[in-house]
Scaffold this motif. Structure first.
Motif, mmCIF file in Angstrom:
data_model
loop_
_atom_site.group_PDB
_atom_site.id
_atom_site.type_symbol
_atom_site.label_atom_id
_atom_site.label_comp_id
_atom_site.label_asym_id
_atom_site.label_seq_id
_atom_site.Cartn_x
_atom_site.Cartn_y
_atom_site.Cartn_z
ATOM 1 N N CYS A 139 1.773 6.034 13.595
ATOM 2 C CA CYS A 139 1.809 5.049 12.512
ATOM 3 C C CYS A 139 3.000 4.127 12.686
ATOM 4 O O CYS A 139 4.083 4.557 13.087
ATOM 5 N N GLU A 140 2.814 2.860 12.385
ATOM 6 C CA GLU A 140 3.878 1.848 12.455
ATOM 7 C C GLU A 140 4.075 1.268 11.058
ATOM 8 O O GLU A 140 3.308 0.410 10.609
ATOM 9 N N PRO A 141 5.086 1.733 10.305
ATOM 10 C CA PRO A 141 5.381 1.116 9.013
ATOM 11 C C PRO A 141 5.961 -0.287 9.225
ATOM 12 O O PRO A 141 6.661 -0.543 10.207
ATOM 13 N N ALA A 142 5.682 -1.173 8.304
ATOM 14 C CA ALA A 142 6.179 -2.538 8.422
ATOM 15 C C ALA A 142 7.687 -2.618 8.219
ATOM 16 O O ALA A 142 8.370 -3.410 8.868
ATOM 17 N N TRP A 143 8.235 -1.810 7.303
ATOM 18 C CA TRP A 143 9.626 -1.971 6.882
ATOM 19 C C TRP A 143 10.542 -0.827 7.303
ATOM 20 O O TRP A 143 11.698 -1.046 7.622
ATOM 21 N N HIS A 144 10.052 0.390 7.266
ATOM 22 C CA HIS A 144 10.904 1.547 7.512
ATOM 23 C C HIS A 144 10.906 1.921 8.991
ATOM 24 O O HIS A 144 9.855 1.945 9.632
ATOM 25 N N ALA A 145 12.095 2.216 9.512
ATOM 26 C CA ALA A 145 12.241 2.640 10.905
ATOM 27 C C ALA A 145 13.457 3.543 11.013
ATOM 28 O O ALA A 145 14.499 3.269 10.402
ATOM 29 N N ARG A 146 13.335 4.595 11.784
ATOM 30 C CA ARG A 146 14.436 5.557 11.911
ATOM 31 C C ARG A 146 15.663 4.946 12.576
ATOM 32 O O ARG A 146 16.796 5.358 12.289
ATOM 33 N N ASP A 147 15.451 3.978 13.481
ATOM 34 C CA ASP A 147 16.587 3.385 14.175
ATOM 35 C C ASP A 147 17.095 2.119 13.493
ATOM 36 O O ASP A 147 18.008 1.465 14.007
ATOM 37 N N ALA A 175 0.847 -1.192 0.000
ATOM 38 C CA ALA A 175 0.000 0.000 0.000
ATOM 39 C C ALA A 175 0.882 1.240 0.000
ATOM 40 O O ALA A 175 0.924 1.985 0.980
ATOM 41 N N PRO A 176 1.630 1.472 -1.085
ATOM 42 C CA PRO A 176 2.598 2.578 -1.092
ATOM 43 C C PRO A 176 1.965 3.955 -0.912
ATOM 44 O O PRO A 176 2.538 4.799 -0.230
ATOM 45 N N LEU A 177 0.809 4.187 -1.518
ATOM 46 C CA LEU A 177 0.167 5.498 -1.365
ATOM 47 C C LEU A 177 -0.301 5.706 0.067
ATOM 48 O O LEU A 177 -0.160 6.802 0.627
ATOM 49 N N SER A 178 -0.861 4.663 0.667
ATOM 50 C CA SER A 178 -1.267 4.758 2.072
ATOM 51 C C SER A 178 -0.057 5.003 2.964
ATOM 52 O O SER A 178 -0.128 5.760 3.936
ATOM 53 N N ALA A 179 1.062 4.371 2.634
ATOM 54 C CA ALA A 179 2.281 4.573 3.416
ATOM 55 C C ALA A 179 2.752 6.010 3.310
ATOM 56 O O ALA A 179 3.187 6.614 4.301
ATOM 57 N N LEU A 180 2.675 6.574 2.117
ATOM 58 C CA LEU A 180 3.095 7.959 1.924
ATOM 59 C C LEU A 180 2.203 8.909 2.710
ATOM 60 O O LEU A 180 2.689 9.824 3.391
ATOM 61 N N ARG A 181 0.889 8.680 2.646
ATOM 62 C CA ARG A 181 -0.027 9.543 3.407
ATOM 63 C C ARG A 181 0.207 9.400 4.900
ATOM 64 O O ARG A 181 0.176 10.381 5.652
ATOM 65 N N ALA A 182 0.444 8.151 5.338
ATOM 66 C CA ALA A 182 0.672 7.924 6.769
ATOM 67 C C ALA A 182 1.941 8.621 7.230
ATOM 68 O O ALA A 182 1.991 9.227 8.310
#
Length: 439
Positions: free
Chosen positions: A363-371, A345-352
């Motif tokens: 929001c909790e992305p499945a793949w991306h994390a700052r740390d 859901a790339p568009l939803s991820a961008l909006r989130a």
């Protein structure tokens, strides 16, 4: 001082070869951030998971379809390398079933919930789950298990077309053979033809009454039943986007309190004597409002990190704390929190990313994390190659199936039954993760 006994590592086990199993990364990060050493027994050769800074070590998994004895033997080799007791967490249904059956053999090296060895197999089997629901008086789609192709065709007419067809043990369905764990069957002939592939699928075919999906109808409940049977951590969520649409894994979900679903999940796990992490899927009937239990997954769901409370507690952390006899912190729920799978859901991820981080819960992305940026960076290159390879495979299949000369095709009319009754439910998620890598 850490809440966790960091002397006790965690071992994540998965035989499913899906490289885009984001639930595995969620567990790696959840425990790794708490200071726990995380060993991954899974095929991560072409997975973003291997790039995570929180992976302590990768171990070769048993092959898909391995017996409980083979899985126990592989875990024995891992235990010898770790050389200290570890919390073992099965990340797919096949492993959950195998670990429960081999619990006595594994117990000296691994910490595991104490429950009947056949219970995970009983609830994960789609045909057995129908019987479990009947015995507990829990709403469940009307389910028929035919014993031949002719009976499969009659069952489809009896339930009212279209119907949902499932293989009772979806973890046995071989990859690459064109079979899916759950499909919508639109004719009696289809039902009969599908029955003939039961040997290839490795388990029984069952047919369920179907209720079309709709807004606010697909729900899930995650939790951890501790040593006393009390459900800790987790919560209820609403699936707002699925892949495939209407009958797939959660691409976007929102933490939405639902006392009726929560009470139903707690009653089911209590009456069964279930212990450990669970992920239950429900569908609400738009006419009657009843919630039908569609799936009981005896392991963490891929989106379990949605339910991280203000104390940072989720079901995987609750499992580790409980099995090491540590107290669980008391946090507050964070309703409104959103979980999004970026490649689905790339568009939803961008909006989130742009907006929903400021909303209640975040929001909790499945793949991306700052740390832990490396898995997110690795995702898109690997996903692009994966999609390109699948498109090439499909193009080759179309080319090979094309005859040298094509005669004008005659339309084939398939008689359809009337729409099913309003309270008939049946489409459930494919095992969140079991086939998630398919575009």
């Amino acid at each position: 001082m850490s809440l966790f006994d960091t002397r006790v590592p965690a071992v994540l086990l998965r035989t499913d070869r899906n490289p885009f199993h984001h639930g595995t990364l969620g567990a790696v990060r959840s425990l790794g951030r708490a200071g726990v050493d995380v060993h991954v027994v899974a095929d991560c050769a072409h997975s973003p998971v291997r790039a995570s800074r929180y992976v302590t070590a990768l171990h070769t998994p048993p092959p898909p379809g391995a017996s409980p004895q083979d899985i126990a033997a592989a875990l024995g080799r891992v235990a010898a390398r770790i050389a200290r007791p570890a919390v073992l967490i099965a990340m797919d249904d096949a492993c959950a079933v195998a670990v429960a059956r081999a619990r006595t053999e594994l117990a000296p090296s691994f910490l595991l919930p104490d429950q009947p060895g056949e219970l995970p197999a009983r609830v994960a089997d789609k045909a057995e789950l129908a019987a479990v629901c009947a015995s507990l008086d829990v709403p469940h789609p009307e389910t028929l298990v035919p014993d031949g192709p002719a009976e499969a065709a009659r069952a489809a007419w009896r339930l009212g077309l279209p119907v949902v067809a499932k293989w009772s043990r979806p973890w046995l369905v071989p990859p690459g053979g064109g079979l899916r764990s759950t499909v919508l069957v639109r004719s009696a002939r289809e039902a009969g033809e599908l029955y003939l592939r039961a040997e290839e699928a490795g388990s029984r075919l069952l047919l369920q009454a179907f209720l079309p999906p709709g807004a606010d109808r697909d729900w899930f409940c995650h939790g951890y039943a501790d040593r006393s049977g009390t459900v800790r951590a987790g919560g209820c969520g609403r699936k707002t986007r699925a892949r495939p649409r209407g009958a797939g894994l959660t691409a976007v979900g929102r933490w939405t309190p639902n006392p009726r679903v929560q009470a139903l999940a707690e009653r089911v796990t209590a009456e069964l004597g279930y212990r450990g992490v669970f992920d239950l899927d429900f569908r609400r009937c738009g006419t009657t409002g009843r919630y039908h239990l569609l799936d009981f997954n005896p392991r963490p769901g891929a989106q379990f990190r949605l339910f991280a409370d203000t104390a940072g507690l989720d079901v995987v952390r609750a499992l580790h704390l409980d099995l090491t006899h540590r107290p669980l912190p008391q946090g507050a729920p964070r309703p409104g929190r959103v979980f999004v799978v970026e490649n689905y859901a790339p568009l939803s991820a961008l909006r989130a990313t742009r907006g929903e981080r400021g909303e209640r819960g975040g929001c909790e992305p499945a793949w991306h994390a700052r740390d832990d940026r490396a898995p997110g960076r690795a995702l898109w290159a690997l996903w692009g190659r994966h999609v390109a390879a699948r498109l090439r495979e499909r193009a080759l299949r179309v080319r090979d199936a094309r005859p040298d000369s094509v005669a004008p095709a005659r339309a084939r009319v398939v008689r359809q039954a009337s729409a099913p009754a309003a309270d008939r439910t049946g489409v459930c998620d494919r095992p969140d993760e079991d086939r998630a890598g398919r575009p």
